[in-house]
Scaffold this motif. Sequence first.
Motif, PDB file in Angstrom:
ATOM      1  N   ASP A  96       0.592  -1.286  -0.178  1.00  0.00           N
ATOM      2  CA  ASP A  96       0.011  -0.110   0.061  1.00  0.00           C
ATOM      3  C   ASP A  96       1.030   1.259  -0.009  1.00  0.00           C
ATOM      4  OD1 ASP A  96      -1.553   2.373   1.029  1.00  0.00           O
ATOM      5  OD2 ASP A  96      -3.218   0.836   1.665  1.00  0.00           O
ATOM      6  N   PRO A  97       0.593   2.129  -0.972  1.00  0.00           N
ATOM      7  CA  PRO A  97       1.432   3.371  -0.980  1.00  0.00           C
ATOM      8  C   PRO A  97       1.326   4.081   0.346  1.00  0.00           C
ATOM      9  CG  PRO A  97      -0.469   3.542  -2.669  1.00  0.00           C
ATOM     10  CD  PRO A  97      -0.358   2.053  -1.938  1.00  0.00           C
ATOM     11  N   ILE A  98       0.348   4.061   0.856  1.00  0.00           N
ATOM     12  CA  ILE A  98       0.247   5.111   2.098  1.00  0.00           C
ATOM     13  C   ILE A  98       0.585   4.176   3.392  1.00  0.00           C
ATOM     14  CG2 ILE A  98      -1.479   6.455   3.353  1.00  0.00           C
ATOM     15  CD1 ILE A  98      -0.987   7.501   0.571  1.00  0.00           C
ATOM     16  N   SER A 101      -1.036  -3.983  -0.570  1.00  0.00           N
ATOM     17  CA  SER A 101      -2.039  -3.242  -1.647  1.00  0.00           C
ATOM     18  C   SER A 101      -3.530  -3.838  -1.771  1.00  0.00           C
ATOM     19  CB  SER A 101      -1.389  -2.877  -2.858  1.00  0.00           C
ATOM     20  OG  SER A 101      -2.152  -2.390  -3.668  1.00  0.00           O
ATOM     21  N   SER A 102      -4.359  -3.021  -1.942  1.00  0.00           N
ATOM     22  CA  SER A 102      -5.955  -3.391  -2.155  1.00  0.00           C
ATOM     23  C   SER A 102      -6.233  -3.131  -3.657  1.00  0.00           C
ATOM     24  CB  SER A 102      -6.802  -3.033  -1.119  1.00  0.00           C
ATOM     25  OG  SER A 102      -6.674  -1.446  -1.381  1.00  0.00           O
ATOM     26  N   THR A 103      -5.354  -2.975  -4.522  1.00  0.00           N
ATOM     27  CA  THR A 103      -5.399  -2.659  -5.843  1.00  0.00           C
ATOM     28  C   THR A 103      -4.824  -3.526  -6.821  1.00  0.00           C
ATOM     29  OG1 THR A 103      -3.709  -1.112  -5.993  1.00  0.00           O
ATOM     30  CG2 THR A 103      -5.731  -0.099  -5.423  1.00  0.00           C
ATOM     31  N   PRO A 104      -5.672  -4.183  -7.904  1.00  0.00           N
ATOM     32  CA  PRO A 104      -5.039  -5.207  -8.714  1.00  0.00           C
ATOM     33  C   PRO A 104      -3.703  -4.552  -9.314  1.00  0.00           C
ATOM     34  CG  PRO A 104      -7.306  -5.296  -8.692  1.00  0.00           C
ATOM     35  CD  PRO A 104      -6.934  -4.138  -8.097  1.00  0.00           C
ATOM     36  N   GLU A 105      -3.955  -3.059  -9.732  1.00  0.00           N
ATOM     37  CA  GLU A 105      -3.023  -2.431 -10.495  1.00  0.00           C
ATOM     38  C   GLU A 105      -1.445  -2.625  -9.794  1.00  0.00           C
ATOM     39  OE1 GLU A 105      -5.973  -1.265  -9.786  1.00  0.00           O
ATOM     40  OE2 GLU A 105      -6.639  -1.411 -11.861  1.00  0.00           O
ATOM     41  N   ALA A 106      -1.291  -2.717  -8.559  1.00  0.00           N
ATOM     42  CA  ALA A 106      -0.242  -2.664  -7.953  1.00  0.00           C
ATOM     43  C   ALA A 106       0.430  -3.972  -8.112  1.00  0.00           C
ATOM     44  CB  ALA A 106      -0.443  -2.293  -6.487  1.00  0.00           C
ATOM     45  N   PHE A 107      -0.261  -4.983  -7.975  1.00  0.00           N
ATOM     46  CA  PHE A 107       0.363  -6.243  -8.458  1.00  0.00           C
ATOM     47  C   PHE A 107       0.794  -6.416  -9.679  1.00  0.00           C
ATOM     48  CE2 PHE A 107      -1.996  -7.382  -4.312  1.00  0.00           C
ATOM     49  CZ  PHE A 107      -1.121  -7.932  -3.833  1.00  0.00           C
ATOM     50  N   LYS A 108      -0.175  -5.883 -10.823  1.00  0.00           N
ATOM     51  CA  LYS A 108      -0.032  -5.925 -12.241  1.00  0.00           C
ATOM     52  C   LYS A 108       1.588  -5.253 -12.533  1.00  0.00           C
ATOM     53  CE  LYS A 108      -4.691  -6.074 -13.853  1.00  0.00           C
ATOM     54  NZ  LYS A 108      -5.680  -5.245 -14.431  1.00  0.00           N
ATOM     55  N   LYS A 109       1.843  -4.123 -11.761  1.00  0.00           N
ATOM     56  CA  LYS A 109       2.838  -3.198 -12.159  1.00  0.00           C
ATOM     57  C   LYS A 109       4.078  -4.064 -11.621  1.00  0.00           C
ATOM     58  CE  LYS A 109       5.220   1.141 -10.964  1.00  0.00           C
ATOM     59  NZ  LYS A 109       4.927   2.656 -10.576  1.00  0.00           N
ATOM     60  N   LEU A 144      -9.115 -10.549  -2.559  1.00  0.00           N
ATOM     61  CA  LEU A 144      -8.864 -11.269  -3.871  1.00  0.00           C
ATOM     62  C   LEU A 144      -8.092 -10.272  -4.886  1.00  0.00           C
ATOM     63  CD1 LEU A 144     -12.258 -12.756  -4.248  1.00  0.00           C
ATOM     64  CD2 LEU A 144     -10.275 -13.952  -3.554  1.00  0.00           C
ATOM     65  N   TYR A 145      -7.531  -9.198  -4.214  1.00  0.00           N
ATOM     66  CA  TYR A 145      -7.113  -7.986  -5.399  1.00  0.00           C
ATOM     67  C   TYR A 145      -6.015  -8.684  -6.371  1.00  0.00           C
ATOM     68  CZ  TYR A 145      -8.811  -5.844  -0.919  1.00  0.00           C
ATOM     69  OH  TYR A 145      -9.552  -5.514   0.177  1.00  0.00           O
ATOM     70  N   SER A 146      -5.167  -9.718  -5.685  1.00  0.00           N
ATOM     71  CA  SER A 146      -4.145  -9.908  -6.683  1.00  0.00           C
ATOM     72  C   SER A 146      -4.805 -10.939  -8.044  1.00  0.00           C
ATOM     73  CB  SER A 146      -3.129 -10.836  -6.043  1.00  0.00           C
ATOM     74  OG  SER A 146      -3.604 -11.948  -5.314  1.00  0.00           O
ATOM     75  N   LEU A 147      -5.793 -11.598  -7.820  1.00  0.00           N
ATOM     76  CA  LEU A 147      -6.417 -12.259  -8.833  1.00  0.00           C
ATOM     77  C   LEU A 147      -6.617 -11.689 -10.232  1.00  0.00           C
ATOM     78  CD1 LEU A 147      -9.086 -14.603  -7.232  1.00  0.00           C
ATOM     79  CD2 LEU A 147      -6.630 -15.265  -7.768  1.00  0.00           C
ATOM     80  N   GLU A 148      -6.593 -10.521 -10.277  1.00  0.00           N
ATOM     81  CA  GLU A 148      -6.940  -9.788 -11.409  1.00  0.00           C
ATOM     82  C   GLU A 148      -5.503  -9.415 -12.089  1.00  0.00           C
ATOM     83  OE1 GLU A 148      -9.752  -8.925 -12.980  1.00  0.00           O
ATOM     84  OE2 GLU A 148     -10.613 -10.204 -11.238  1.00  0.00           O
ATOM     85  N   ALA A 149      -4.286  -9.495 -11.668  1.00  0.00           N
ATOM     86  CA  ALA A 149      -3.099  -9.423 -12.128  1.00  0.00           C
ATOM     87  C   ALA A 149      -2.731 -10.762 -12.679  1.00  0.00           C
ATOM     88  CB  ALA A 149      -2.038  -9.130 -10.737  1.00  0.00           C
ATOM     89  N   GLU A 150      -3.517 -12.108 -12.392  1.00  0.00           N
ATOM     90  CA  GLU A 150      -3.485 -13.338 -12.924  1.00  0.00           C
ATOM     91  C   GLU A 150      -1.879 -13.909 -12.855  1.00  0.00           C
ATOM     92  OE1 GLU A 150      -4.565 -13.661 -17.014  1.00  0.00           O
ATOM     93  OE2 GLU A 150      -6.953 -13.213 -16.535  1.00  0.00           O
ATOM     94  N   PRO A 151      -1.716 -13.938 -11.481  1.00  0.00           N
ATOM     95  CA  PRO A 151      -0.070 -14.454 -11.357  1.00  0.00           C
ATOM     96  C   PRO A 151      -0.289 -15.838 -11.787  1.00  0.00           C
ATOM     97  CG  PRO A 151      -1.486 -14.645  -9.339  1.00  0.00           C
ATOM     98  CD  PRO A 151      -2.270 -13.478 -10.324  1.00  0.00           C
TER      99      PRO A 151
END
Length: 492
Positions: free
Chosen positions: A239-241, A247-255, A291-298
């Motif tokens: 989490d950036p804060i 992190s609770s955002t898929p974008e962070a895992f995707k990056k 389930l946030y990281s699932l959208e990053a499809e690891p």
Amino acid sequence: METIQKIAVIGAGTMGPGIAQALATGGYVVSIWDPVAEARERGKSRLSDGVETFVRNGTLDQEQAEKIKQRVTFAASLEESVAQAGMIIEAIVENVEIKKTFYRELSKQIDKNVIVASNTSALNIFEIVPEEMLPQQLIMHWYGPAQLVPLVEVIKSEQAPQAYADAAMEVLRRCGKAPVLMKKFIQGYIVNRLQQCLNREVFYLLDNDICTAADIDYAAKISFIPRAMVLGFCIHARDPINAWATSSTPEAFKKVNALVRAKCPDVIINNTCVGGRRFDEEKNVMLPNLLYSLEAEPEVGSVDITCYSMIRNMKDRKEPLKSPREAFKWNYNYMCTQNDAVRTTKLMQEKGIKPEFEVFGINDLKYVDTMMKENSISAPYWFQMLFGGSGIYPCAEVMMTVTKLLPAESLFSVIGVGACQSAMIALAIALGHHVRVGLEDNLFYGPHDLAKSNAQFVERVVRIAKELGRPIATPAQAREMMGLGAPRSYTY
């Protein structure tokens, strides 16, 4: 002998789809069969992903890609797959009894003039197949990812004619491969044995204090090794804060996945913490599933199958550290019910993500029985067990008891937390298990000695494994053990 037009690939796991893609690229008609229907479906997805990766990289155009995929079919039976095939490539699990059973059945299905080649990584297939099949038996050892790596090592049985070996070499060259015909079988073939020599010399340089690990790594990277490889990364996107929280955002895992893949093309990508829920004591509410990281499809996703509560006194963070804050007391309450676990693993299965079960207590293993009955997981099963900290009591008796409770076809890895880490990983390696190390589990390399990096822990594991005669797996070998396909591509 007749020109080979159709090739059957038996096994749709780690290597089969890549081999089929390479053969279809060479213009051959390919039929894949696997006795497990789920494996056939995963194989279709892996084949399609492998071909489309070539399109994205500009190696193929879409028309060429479609022709390659059209040349490959997935058969419903062994009989259908091998019918009219001029060559059969066996790429099933590395188990002697399973291979014996397969070859006994195969011998009833094919003529004596069909070339049969095994992709075995370590077994002497000439001692496994029925004696009457030796005149048609070869070894065709591919390296993963099979659609990318040019080298294929070929060996014929003493009874097989040279024409069969020549035909296999021609097939491989037509597919753009660079085959090498060996005179006889030896474990490790050519490249794996050379790699072991390299490993031995690395340890010699380190043990005799001739140079540092960093010197070796730098020299290798800028000379004969174009890229360094490791087994796999367990990734926590922060989490950036609140840097202490996931992190609770898929974008962070995707990056993060994209950044890791850019540096490490073959490494296994494992994203953390999916499935369970947290309870917010202040608001007295149960929060949604993580389930946030699932959208990053690891390629692999951890499922913490446990329930626990802990209180930690978080020290203040002062500038220039990121996210400065005052000290506070952190109440962390986590639960993953059996329904949560089943629902999560089914979602992962739909996305082709392999579950990695992090177990904090022996009772947590009951979850796995439920998931197996619900058909939400498939072998090989991947377990990581936490010893110390909020996990299992760290002692040899408990570790040996736990391993007896695992289902068949399980891979078992040990996580040692804090001061018990060195003892637990050494015990795990000695008992034939796998290990996970890193700063998430332990900040200290030794008493009062803060670790400088994750690399320190990895180097220690390698030294212990060397002393105990346990070779370190390459990413390709790890993918094969875990039933994973070709490396996934990530962009951000």
